[in-house]
Write a protein that holds these residues in place. Structure first.
Motif, PDB file in Angstrom:
ATOM      1  N   UNK A 153       3.462   1.469  -5.822  1.00 43.68           N
ATOM      2  CA  UNK A 153       3.427  -0.082  -5.609  1.00 43.68           C
ATOM      3  C   UNK A 153       2.163   0.040  -5.697  1.00 43.68           C
ATOM      4  N   UNK A 154       1.071  -1.223  -5.773  1.00 44.71           N
ATOM      5  CA  UNK A 154      -0.287  -1.132  -5.378  1.00 44.71           C
ATOM      6  C   UNK A 154       0.168  -1.604  -3.774  1.00 44.71           C
ATOM      7  N   UNK A 155      -1.532  -1.206  -3.112  1.00 41.85           N
ATOM      8  CA  UNK A 155      -1.856  -2.215  -1.939  1.00 41.85           C
ATOM      9  C   UNK A 155      -3.120  -2.529  -1.646  1.00 41.85           C
ATOM     10  N   UNK A 156      -3.512  -3.375  -1.329  1.00 45.94           N
ATOM     11  CA  UNK A 156      -4.515  -4.040  -0.852  1.00 45.94           C
ATOM     12  C   UNK A 156      -4.620  -5.104   0.308  1.00 45.94           C
ATOM     13  N   UNK A 157      -5.916  -4.565   0.691  1.00 48.79           N
ATOM     14  CA  UNK A 157      -7.393  -4.172   1.816  1.00 48.79           C
ATOM     15  C   UNK A 157      -7.836  -5.634   1.545  1.00 48.79           C
ATOM     16  N   UNK A 158      -8.162  -6.368   1.414  1.00 51.07           N
ATOM     17  CA  UNK A 158      -9.033  -7.548   1.817  1.00 51.07           C
ATOM     18  C   UNK A 158      -9.796  -7.589   0.052  1.00 51.07           C
ATOM     19  N   UNK A 159     -10.636  -7.081  -0.786  1.00 53.05           N
ATOM     20  CA  UNK A 159     -11.381  -7.007  -1.986  1.00 53.05           C
ATOM     21  C   UNK A 159     -11.264  -5.433  -2.650  1.00 53.05           C
ATOM     22  N   UNK A 160     -10.304  -4.892  -1.801  1.00 51.26           N
ATOM     23  CA  UNK A 160      -9.636  -3.485  -2.795  1.00 51.26           C
ATOM     24  C   UNK A 160      -8.368  -3.408  -2.901  1.00 51.26           C
ATOM     25  N   UNK A 161      -7.630  -2.917  -4.246  1.00 51.02           N
ATOM     26  CA  UNK A 161      -6.639  -3.112  -4.440  1.00 51.02           C
ATOM     27  C   UNK A 161      -6.607  -0.771  -5.310  1.00 51.02           C
ATOM     28  N   UNK A 162      -5.489  -0.388  -4.821  1.00 51.51           N
ATOM     29  CA  UNK A 162      -5.280   1.225  -5.142  1.00 51.51           C
ATOM     30  C   UNK A 162      -4.171   0.922  -5.243  1.00 51.51           C
ATOM     31  N   UNK A 163      -3.953   2.069  -5.882  1.00 52.83           N
ATOM     32  CA  UNK A 163      -2.678   2.406  -6.447  1.00 52.83           C
ATOM     33  C   UNK A 163      -2.705   3.635  -7.424  1.00 52.83           C
ATOM     34  N   UNK A 164      -1.586   4.329  -7.189  1.00 54.29           N
ATOM     35  CA  UNK A 164      -1.193   5.539  -8.164  1.00 54.29           C
ATOM     36  C   UNK A 164      -0.779   5.365  -9.612  1.00 54.29           C
ATOM     37  N   UNK A 165      -0.625   5.759 -10.471  1.00 57.01           N
ATOM     38  CA  UNK A 165      -1.015   6.023 -11.653  1.00 57.01           C
ATOM     39  C   UNK A 165      -0.646   7.507 -12.493  1.00 57.01           C
TER      40      UNK A 165
END
Length: 139
Positions: free
Chosen positions: A93-105
Motif C-alpha cells: 500500500x502507498x504511504x504519504x507524508x505531505x507532498x510525497x507518496x511512496x510505494x513498492x511495485x
C-alpha cells in the motif's frame, strides 16, 4: 495542496504502465504529471557501471515533460507488457507524508507465474497534487 488519495494515485500510476491504449496512456500522463514533471530512474547496476566507466559522475536516466514521459511509459509497455511477458502491480500500500507518496511495485512474469523484479517509487507532488518528480529505484 489538495487532499490526495494515495491509493488512487498509485493505482492509476501502476495502471498506466499496463494500459494497452496509447491515447489512454497519454491522457493518464497528462492527468498525473505536472507539465514539467520528471521521471528519474536509477538504472540497473550493469548500465550504471558502464556509465561510470565512461566518466559520467551520475548515471540516472531522465524523462522530462509530457511528451518524454509518454514516450517512456510507452516504451516500457511495448517492451515488457505488450508481448505478454510482464504485468506491473503494487506490492504494498502507498504511504504519504505531505507532498510525497511512496510505494513498492513488482513485475509479475506471467509465463513463470512469479514475481521477477520490482522497485520503489517516490513521487513528489506539486501544489496541484500532480507528480513533479518521480524517483524510481528498481531492485
Amino acid at each position: 495542496m489538495p487532499a490526495i488519495d494515495a491509493q488512487d494515485l498509485a493505482d492509476r500510476y501502476i495502471g498506466m504502465w499496463n494500459d494497452p491504449d496509447p491515447e489512454s496512456r497519454r491522457k493518464t500522463v497528462l492527468d498525473l504529471w505536472a507539465e514539467d514533471g520528471e521521471h528519474i530512474l536509477l538504472p540497473p547496476q550493469q548500465m550504471h557501471d558502464q556509465a561510470v566507466a565512461l566518466g559520467f559522475a551520475t548515471a540516472a536516466l531522465e524523462a522530462r515533460g509530457h511528451d518524454e514521459l509518454h514516450a517512456r511509459v510507452t516504451r516500457a509497455y511495448e517492451e515488457f507488457v505488450a508481448p505478454g511477458t510482464f504485468v506491473f502491480r503494487l506490492q504494498e500500500a502507498p504511504r504519504q507524508v505531505r507532498d510525497v507518496v511512496t510505494f513498492r511495485w513488482e513485475a509479475f512474469q506471467r509465463e513463470e507465474g512469479q514475481v521477477t523484479g520490482g522497485g520503489r517509487d517516490f513521487l513528489v507532488l506539486d501544489e496541484a497534487g500532480r507528480i513533479r518528480f518521480d524517483y524510481q529505484f528498481p531492485d
